[in-house]
Design an enzyme around this catalytic site. Structure first.
Site, PDB file in Angstrom:
ATOM      1  N   SER A   1      15.555 -43.159 -18.703  1.00 44.10           N
ATOM      2  CA  SER A   1      14.436 -42.370 -18.195  1.00 44.10           C
ATOM      3  C   SER A   1      14.537 -42.395 -16.685  1.00 44.10           C
ATOM      4  O   SER A   1      14.522 -43.459 -16.072  1.00 44.10           O
ATOM      5  CB  SER A   1      13.109 -42.975 -18.659  1.00 44.10           C
ATOM      6  OG  SER A   1      12.047 -42.245 -18.104  1.00 44.10           O
TER       7      SER A   1
ATOM      8  N   TYR B   1      13.731 -34.652 -22.764  1.00 41.56           N
ATOM      9  CA  TYR B   1      12.292 -34.486 -22.559  1.00 41.56           C
ATOM     10  C   TYR B   1      11.901 -34.737 -21.110  1.00 41.56           C
ATOM     11  O   TYR B   1      12.664 -35.320 -20.345  1.00 41.56           O
ATOM     12  CB  TYR B   1      11.494 -35.433 -23.470  1.00 41.56           C
ATOM     13  CG  TYR B   1      11.610 -36.895 -23.094  1.00 41.56           C
ATOM     14  CD1 TYR B   1      10.738 -37.447 -22.148  1.00 41.56           C
ATOM     15  CD2 TYR B   1      12.585 -37.705 -23.658  1.00 41.56           C
ATOM     16  CE1 TYR B   1      10.857 -38.776 -21.786  1.00 41.56           C
ATOM     17  CE2 TYR B   1      12.698 -39.043 -23.298  1.00 41.56           C
ATOM     18  CZ  TYR B   1      11.832 -39.575 -22.357  1.00 41.56           C
ATOM     19  OH  TYR B   1      11.940 -40.881 -21.982  1.00 41.56           O
TER      20      TYR B   1
ATOM     21  N   CYS C   1      10.442 -39.484 -16.002  1.00 40.80           N
ATOM     22  CA  CYS C   1       9.023 -39.775 -15.846  1.00 40.80           C
ATOM     23  C   CYS C   1       8.746 -39.836 -14.352  1.00 40.80           C
ATOM     24  O   CYS C   1       9.650 -39.805 -13.546  1.00 40.80           O
ATOM     25  CB  CYS C   1       8.659 -41.087 -16.526  1.00 40.80           C
ATOM     26  SG  CYS C   1       9.549 -42.492 -15.880  1.00 40.80           S
TER      27      CYS C   1
ATOM     28  N   ARG D   1      -3.431   3.037   8.399  1.00 31.90           N
ATOM     29  CA  ARG D   1      -3.708   1.823   7.622  1.00 31.90           C
ATOM     30  C   ARG D   1      -2.538   0.856   7.635  1.00 31.90           C
ATOM     31  O   ARG D   1      -1.393   1.260   7.530  1.00 31.90           O
ATOM     32  CB  ARG D   1      -3.980   2.206   6.153  1.00 31.90           C
ATOM     33  CG  ARG D   1      -4.864   3.413   5.978  1.00 31.90           C
ATOM     34  CD  ARG D   1      -4.887   3.905   4.531  1.00 31.90           C
ATOM     35  NE  ARG D   1      -5.514   2.962   3.634  1.00 31.90           N
ATOM     36  CZ  ARG D   1      -5.534   3.118   2.319  1.00 31.90           C
ATOM     37  NH1 ARG D   1      -4.924   4.161   1.759  1.00 31.90           N
ATOM     38  NH2 ARG D   1      -6.136   2.228   1.557  1.00 31.90           N
TER      39      ARG D   1
ATOM     40  N   HIS E   1      -1.209 -43.265  -3.130  1.00 35.63           N
ATOM     41  CA  HIS E   1      -1.672 -43.893  -4.365  1.00 35.63           C
ATOM     42  C   HIS E   1      -2.871 -43.158  -4.943  1.00 35.63           C
ATOM     43  O   HIS E   1      -2.913 -42.803  -6.118  1.00 35.63           O
ATOM     44  CB  HIS E   1      -2.017 -45.365  -4.084  1.00 35.63           C
ATOM     45  CG  HIS E   1      -2.560 -46.089  -5.275  1.00 35.63           C
ATOM     46  ND1 HIS E   1      -3.904 -46.260  -5.481  1.00 35.63           N
ATOM     47  CD2 HIS E   1      -1.927 -46.647  -6.334  1.00 35.63           C
ATOM     48  CE1 HIS E   1      -4.077 -46.926  -6.611  1.00 35.63           C
ATOM     49  NE2 HIS E   1      -2.897 -47.174  -7.153  1.00 35.63           N
TER      50      HIS E   1
ATOM     51  N   GLY F   1      -8.031  -8.352   4.440  1.00 38.82           N
ATOM     52  CA  GLY F   1      -8.856  -8.423   5.639  1.00 38.82           C
ATOM     53  C   GLY F   1      -8.142  -8.965   6.868  1.00 38.82           C
ATOM     54  O   GLY F   1      -8.759  -9.201   7.895  1.00 38.82           O
TER      55      GLY F   1
ATOM     56  N   MET G   1      -5.424  -7.572   8.521  1.00 40.07           N
ATOM     57  CA  MET G   1      -4.918  -6.603   9.489  1.00 40.07           C
ATOM     58  C   MET G   1      -5.820  -5.377   9.548  1.00 40.07           C
ATOM     59  O   MET G   1      -6.800  -5.300   8.853  1.00 40.07           O
ATOM     60  CB  MET G   1      -3.487  -6.254   9.154  1.00 40.07           C
ATOM     61  CG  MET G   1      -2.559  -7.397   9.514  1.00 40.07           C
ATOM     62  SD  MET G   1      -0.930  -7.094   8.947  1.00 40.07           S
ATOM     63  CE  MET G   1      -1.200  -6.788   7.250  1.00 40.07           C
TER      64      MET G   1
ATOM     65  N   LYS H   1       0.830  -1.199   0.000  1.00 36.32           N
ATOM     66  CA  LYS H   1       0.000   0.000   0.000  1.00 36.32           C
ATOM     67  C   LYS H   1       0.865   1.250   0.000  1.00 36.32           C
ATOM     68  O   LYS H   1       0.650   2.172  -0.810  1.00 36.32           O
ATOM     69  CB  LYS H   1      -0.904  -0.031   1.233  1.00 36.32           C
ATOM     70  CG  LYS H   1      -2.240   0.647   1.035  1.00 36.32           C
ATOM     71  CD  LYS H   1      -3.127   0.437   2.260  1.00 36.32           C
ATOM     72  CE  LYS H   1      -3.770  -0.941   2.264  1.00 36.32           C
ATOM     73  NZ  LYS H   1      -4.438  -1.248   3.546  1.00 36.32           N
TER      74      LYS H   1
ATOM     75  N   ARG I   1      -2.916  -1.740  -6.579  1.00 36.81           N
ATOM     76  CA  ARG I   1      -2.094  -2.944  -6.487  1.00 36.81           C
ATOM     77  C   ARG I   1      -2.415  -3.825  -7.689  1.00 36.81           C
ATOM     78  O   ARG I   1      -3.441  -3.652  -8.344  1.00 36.81           O
ATOM     79  CB  ARG I   1      -2.358  -3.694  -5.189  1.00 36.81           C
ATOM     80  CG  ARG I   1      -3.796  -4.158  -5.091  1.00 36.81           C
ATOM     81  CD  ARG I   1      -4.073  -4.895  -3.801  1.00 36.81           C
ATOM     82  NE  ARG I   1      -5.509  -5.004  -3.621  1.00 36.81           N
ATOM     83  CZ  ARG I   1      -6.125  -5.145  -2.461  1.00 36.81           C
ATOM     84  NH1 ARG I   1      -5.430  -5.170  -1.355  1.00 36.81           N
ATOM     85  NH2 ARG I   1      -7.431  -5.256  -2.398  1.00 36.81           N
TER      86      ARG I   1
HETATM   87  P1  ADP Z   1      -7.827  -2.783   3.484  1.00 40.60           P
HETATM   88  O1  ADP Z   1      -6.391  -3.089   3.242  1.00 40.60           O
HETATM   89  O2  ADP Z   1      -8.486  -3.724   4.429  1.00 40.60           O
HETATM   90  O3  ADP Z   1      -8.571  -2.502   2.229  1.00 40.60           O
HETATM   91  P2  ADP Z   1      -7.497   0.035   3.780  1.00 40.60           P
HETATM   92  O4  ADP Z   1      -6.336   0.539   4.541  1.00 40.60           O
HETATM   93  O5  ADP Z   1      -7.362   0.036   2.308  1.00 40.60           O
HETATM   94  O6  ADP Z   1      -7.825  -1.417   4.315  1.00 40.60           O
HETATM   95  O7  ADP Z   1      -8.736   0.882   4.240  1.00 40.60           O
HETATM   96  C1  ADP Z   1     -10.066   0.456   4.354  1.00 40.60           C
HETATM   97  C2  ADP Z   1     -10.995   1.426   3.686  1.00 40.60           C
HETATM   98  O8  ADP Z   1     -10.866   2.744   4.193  1.00 40.60           O
HETATM   99  C3  ADP Z   1     -10.744   1.494   2.218  1.00 40.60           C
HETATM  100  O9  ADP Z   1     -11.953   1.353   1.549  1.00 40.60           O
HETATM  101  C4  ADP Z   1     -10.168   2.861   1.986  1.00 40.60           C
HETATM  102  O10 ADP Z   1     -10.608   3.388   0.767  1.00 40.60           O
HETATM  103  C5  ADP Z   1     -10.690   3.676   3.145  1.00 40.60           C
HETATM  104  N1  ADP Z   1      -9.700   4.675   3.527  1.00 40.60           N
HETATM  105  C6  ADP Z   1      -8.474   4.435   4.008  1.00 40.60           C
HETATM  106  N2  ADP Z   1      -7.787   5.579   4.198  1.00 40.60           N
HETATM  107  C7  ADP Z   1      -8.603   6.582   3.804  1.00 40.60           C
HETATM  108  C8  ADP Z   1      -8.453   7.999   3.741  1.00 40.60           C
HETATM  109  N3  ADP Z   1      -7.321   8.630   4.093  1.00 40.60           N
HETATM  110  N4  ADP Z   1      -9.497   8.707   3.295  1.00 40.60           N
HETATM  111  C9  ADP Z   1     -10.640   8.086   2.928  1.00 40.60           C
HETATM  112  N5  ADP Z   1     -10.836   6.767   2.966  1.00 40.60           N
HETATM  113  C10 ADP Z   1      -9.820   6.005   3.403  1.00 40.60           C
HETATM  114 MG    MG Z   2      -7.772  -1.434   0.771  1.00 41.04          MG
END
Ligand code: ADP
Ligand code: MG
Ligand code: MG
Length: 902
Positions: free
Chosen positions: A777, A867, A847, A96, A461, A105, A107, A26, A340
């Site tokens: 082989s 091969y 093989c 974040r 097997h 989902g 962390m 990120k 990403r």
């Molecule tokens: P995840 O990795 O679980 O997607 P994110 O860090 O991307 O978590 O954040 C979760 C949500 O919060 C995302 O939908 C993101 O768009 C929103 N979000 C994160 N930071 C900001 C920010 N600075 N302003 C507005 N929305 C944010």
């Molecule tokens: Mg995200």
């Protein structure tokens, strides 16, 4: 002094897209987007190295971190013109998580940080939107309480629910400002009661609490488990991104969305995504409200949509791959919050790679490298219909085992191979459920839609045979309690009787009650294009392991250029063209084994001859013009005779001999260590008439095909050879029979005589053996077994500990799945060099299971084999791996760092 914090904002970034390891995916994406001029809110990233320090030193921060965070926060306040926690114009931030590998989902993220009793008032005043300000506030208090402090989510959600029912409304969006204000008060009272402390008003305390919580979430149970399951290793931890909040929930000129530069399920070059008006980012992912398709945004916010489309193009051209993006629109202004490389369905992987190469965005070689062997594997298996309700699926789940072969299958649960064949003959679909399977079960396994066993691992097997057929298979499903006598099984307290339908899903190893709708995968045109590109650059030839005409035809479809291993023993159990006549050949082989003199054996073998000849004819025709390597009888004879009294009686009656004779003969065949016993070419040394019959069947079939203008290239292979003299005897026996038949037929027919290399002695003395053998082989299943002293059938008890990183971590992979390059590979290299030193044109292949494993195939390329041979469904994987091997070699040459072999 180490640098732990990297700033981004106002068009400048200290980090960049290459720095995933320390900034996380990120953070690196945000820095890179900032650099290329995309609209990204300002902020800073605290590195994964700081996380590593924190987790290793009992949750203490590096000493220099506080000063670096504070300096960067000041800079962010300068750039934005706002101050964290300010009573006039407050800066709000999100905190974040983000590691180098995406862990969806797993962390935590905290939004709207910096709000307190004073700043919320300022926010309400400045935006002239009290409702929005208190909505943001209650979100923050809730996230902080649950994520940072760890209060149970449900208690807070209950309060929101009862608020809505008091107000008589359903949607969050209908809650008025006062409602939110009241809820914040309730939350805070709850906080005080639960923690004995007041909710923190100091934004600095809030910030550090959040940073610590994100770092700590790296070690949360679910995150640790996820990394183990996904085999994610070698990462330092998570980074923390602190960035200015932008608001998608200020009204109808605002919104938030998630989008992909191309459709992730079809791969079509279509802008694809979900959008919500007047909402904060988390609402889309959490599924609280049903979003609208992105196209709708074009109508509601045409100007911003156009801008987003431009961003889409810029990002895709920049990263040269499909991107998955998060964005928010605040009062008509677009902000990018994440980008990403997007996850995609297997079909889409092919389409996107080929399209991008055609668009000249990437080269053909890059397109090839974008496809992984798993993409191919997953492309071929039927799948559970995605429209089947999730909740219903969970209800039907009865057990989970080891996911041996992916794909899904439904059918009646049947507990013996015989019964499975009988049901299948009546046109019923069956799933064969066994404690374990043995070669005698192949008939039942063959007719089953899928195979489920209670014991065994991925090289058992059942798993090996099923993989060869591309048949969905789950092994080691320990929760199954199978009662053969009552013809039923129980799993987690649920009873399944014979004939009751079950569905198995081999990708995750799940077993379900009843019939769940499945859909067939369709091979996309891009798959064929890409495989053509792979074939154009690979040097290794790819053959297949096939024992039947059906398998051979399938393998040709999959691109096989010959058969590298045709095992003759399955032919003794099963008549694949006339299944109802299988018992005839079974009986003949059993008669042969029970014979106590040369003459009786000869008579039984004469019965087998026509069966084998017909099988070979079918295979030669299917392989028209391609080489076919046939391995003479390999398994120990005891595998062909019954061990239970009742079956022995039945057999005795059929052949007309005394049951005691049968029992005695079976007893005589017992060996303490059959895998090292009387098997392989040792059988032909003791019983030359077995060799004669098999060679006769092969050559007569070849002559017959040749007469019908079918080109044949038979390669006769002796298994388990360990000595030059031994092979000389076999070779002479082979040529005597073959040459005589050819001479009598009066035609010209070329054939080769060669050997498997599957014992260390054969590998060590390869130069001598190559004086006789025209080809080698490598039988790497047995070779691994004998070089490592590991029994393939028993290693399941401890081998997992050797591979498990948390335990011993001795091997990086199961040596039966991925070739042990260091040990077994070194011996193979030796054998290749030695063998070619006496016979420069020696044909060399491999093989066994390793021929379909990408890493092993690449090794085969590097040591100069001719091969590899893989089971039909793994042929495309081998073709791709052989192409990857060439590309990787090129890349190494370019970098001037030749890779060490073995
Ligand atoms: P995840 O990795 O679980 O997607 P994110 O860090 O991307 O978590 O954040 C979760 C949500 O919060 C995302 O939908 C993101 O768009 C929103 N979000 C994160 N930071 C900001 C920010 N600075 N302003 C507005 N929305 C944010
Ligand atoms: Mg995200
Ligand atoms: Mg072998």
């Amino acid at each position: 002094m180490s640098k732990f914090v990297y700033f981004f904002g106002a068009g400048k970034a200290e980090g960049n897209g290459e720095m995933k390891d320390i900034l996380g995916g990120k953070g690196a994406g945000l820095a890179e987007m900032t650099r290329i001029g995309l609209p990204v809110p300002g902020g800073f990233t605290i590195t994964t190295e700081a996380c590593d320090y924190f987790l290793k030193r009992d949750r203490r921060y590096p000493p220099e971190l506080a000063a670096q965070v504070s300096a960067n926060l000041k800079r962010l306040e300068r750039v934005t013109g706002k101050k964290l926690g300010d009573a006039r114009d407050p800066l709000l931030v999100s905190v974040r998580s983000g590691s180098a590998r995406s862990m969806p989902g797993m962390m935590e993220t905290i939004l709207n940080l910096g709000l307190n009793e004073k700043s919320v008032e300022a926010l309400a005043r400045n935006t002239k939107n009290e409702r929005f300000a208190y909505d943001a506030y209650r979100r923050f208090v809730q996230m902080y309480s649950t994520v940072v402090i760890g209060l149970p989510k449900e208690e807070l959600e209950d309060k929101l629910r009862s608020l809505k029912s008091r107000l008589g409304i359903k949607l969050d969006t209908e809650v008025p400002a006062d409602g939110w204000r009241g809820l914040v008060t309730e939350y805070k009272a709850h906080f005080r009661k639960a923690t004995g402390k007041d909710f923190p008003e100091d934004p600095n305390e809030q910030l550090w609490g959040a940073i610590g919580a994100v770092f700590t979430s790296w070690m949360a149970e679910k995150a640790v488990t996820y990394r183990r399951v996904e085999k994610i290793t070698g990462l330092l931890g998570t980074a923390v991104n602190v960035m200015q909040m932008v608001f998608g929930n200020t009204g109808d000129a605002s919104g938030t969305g998630v989008c992909f530069t191309r459709d992730p399920s079809s791969g079509e070059k279509e802008f694809y995504g979900d959008f919500l008006l007047n909402a904060q980012g988390e609402d889309v992912v959490a599924g609280i409200r049903t979003p609208m398709p992105l196209k709708e945004m074009a109508k509601r916010m045409p100007r911003v949509y156009k801008q987003l489309e431009r961003v889409r193009g810029i990002l895709e051209r920049h990263y040269r791959d499909m991107q998955d993006m998060e964005f928010t629109v605040e009062e008509g202004t677009l902000y990018m919050l994440q980008t990403r490389v997007g996850k995609r369905a297997p079909t889409a992987s092919f389409k996107i790679a080929v399209d991008m190469a055609n668009e000249k965005l990437i080269s053909k070689n890059e397109a090839l490298l974008r496809i992984k062997s798993e993409d191919i594997e997953r492309l071929f298996y039927p799948v559970i219909d995605a429209s089947f309700p999730r909740a219903e699926l969970d209800k039907r789940k009865i057990a989970q085992g080891i996911n041996a072969v992916p794909g899904a299958a439904s059918g009646a649960a049947i507990f013996t191979a015989e019964e499975a064949e009988a049901w299948a003959a009546r046109g019923e679909k069956v799933i064969l459920v066994r404690r374990e399977t043995s070669p005698e079960d192949v008939g039942g396994m063959f007719v089953a839609q899928g195979i489920l066993t209670a014991t065994g691992g991925k090289t058992s097997h059942a798993a090996v045979v099923a993989r060869g057929w591309g048949k969905c298979c789950i092994v080691g499903c320990e929760k199954l309690d199978i009662d053969y006598d009552r013809k039923q099984m129980t799993a987690n307290g649920r009873l399944i009787k014979q004939g009751q339908w079950i569905t198995i899903e081999g990708g995750d190893g799940l077993v379900f009650e009843g019939k769940i709708p499945l859909v067939d995968p369709t091979l996309p045109p891009a798959y064929f294009t890409l495989m053509k590109w792979a074939d154009q650059i690979r040097r290794l030839r790819v053959r297949t392991n096939a024992d039947t005409p059906q398998d051979s035809r399938k393998a040709r479809e999959m691109g096989a250029e010959g058969i590298g291993l045709c095992r003759t023993e399955h032919m003794f159990f099963k008549d694949f063209e006339h299944p109802e006549r299988s018992h005839e050949r079974q009986l003949a082989i059993q008669e042969m084994i029970l014979a106590d003199n040369h003459e009786a054996r000869g008579k039984a073998l004469a019965k087998l001859l026509p069966f084998q000849r017909r099988d070979f004819t079918g295979i030669f025709k299917a392989m028209d013009g391609c080489p076919v390597t046939i391995r003479l009888l390999d398994p120990p004879l005891h595998e062909f005779v019954p061990h239970e009294r009742a079956k022995q009686e039945e057999l005795a009656k059929k052949i007309g001999i005394d049951v005691e004779t049968v029992a005695r003969r079976v007893e005589q065949l017992r060996e303490a260590n059959p895998m090292l016993g009387h098997r392989g070419c040792r059988l032909s040394i003791t019983y030359p008439e077995i060799l004669e019959m098999q060679v006769r069947a092969i050559i007569e079939a070849a002559v017959e095909c040749q007469k019908q203008k079918v080109k044949v290239l038979p390669e006769i292979m002796h298994p388990l050879t360990l000595d030059r003299r031994e092979l000389r005897i076999l070779e002479q026996g082979t040529r005597r029979v073959a040459d005589e038949i050819i001479k009598r037929a009066g035609i010209k027919l070329d054939y080769l005589v060669g050997t498997m290399i599957e014992l260390p002695r054969a590998a060590l003395l390869a130069d001598q053996i190559a004086e006789v053998a025209e080809f080698f082989s490598f039988g790497t299943n047995d070779l691994t077994q004998t070089v490592m002293g590991l029994s393939r059938d028993d290693a399941g008890r401890f081998l997992p500990d050797y591979v498990d990183e948390k335990k011993a971590g001795i091997f990086s992979a199961d040596p039966f799945q991925s070739l042990d390059v260091a040990g077994v590979g070194m011996l193979m290299k030796w054998a290749i060099e030695k063998g070619r030193s006496t016979r420069s044109k020696l044909k060399i292949g491999i093989c066994g299971e390793h021929g379909g494993d990408s890493e092993s195939v690449k090794f085969c390329h590097r040591v100069g084999m001719d091969y590899v041979s893989a089971s039909p469904y793994r042929v495309p994987i081998a073709r791709l791996a052989a192409a990857h091997a060439v590309l990787e070699e090129k890349e190494e040459k370019r970098r001037g760092a030749p890779r060490r072999m073995g």
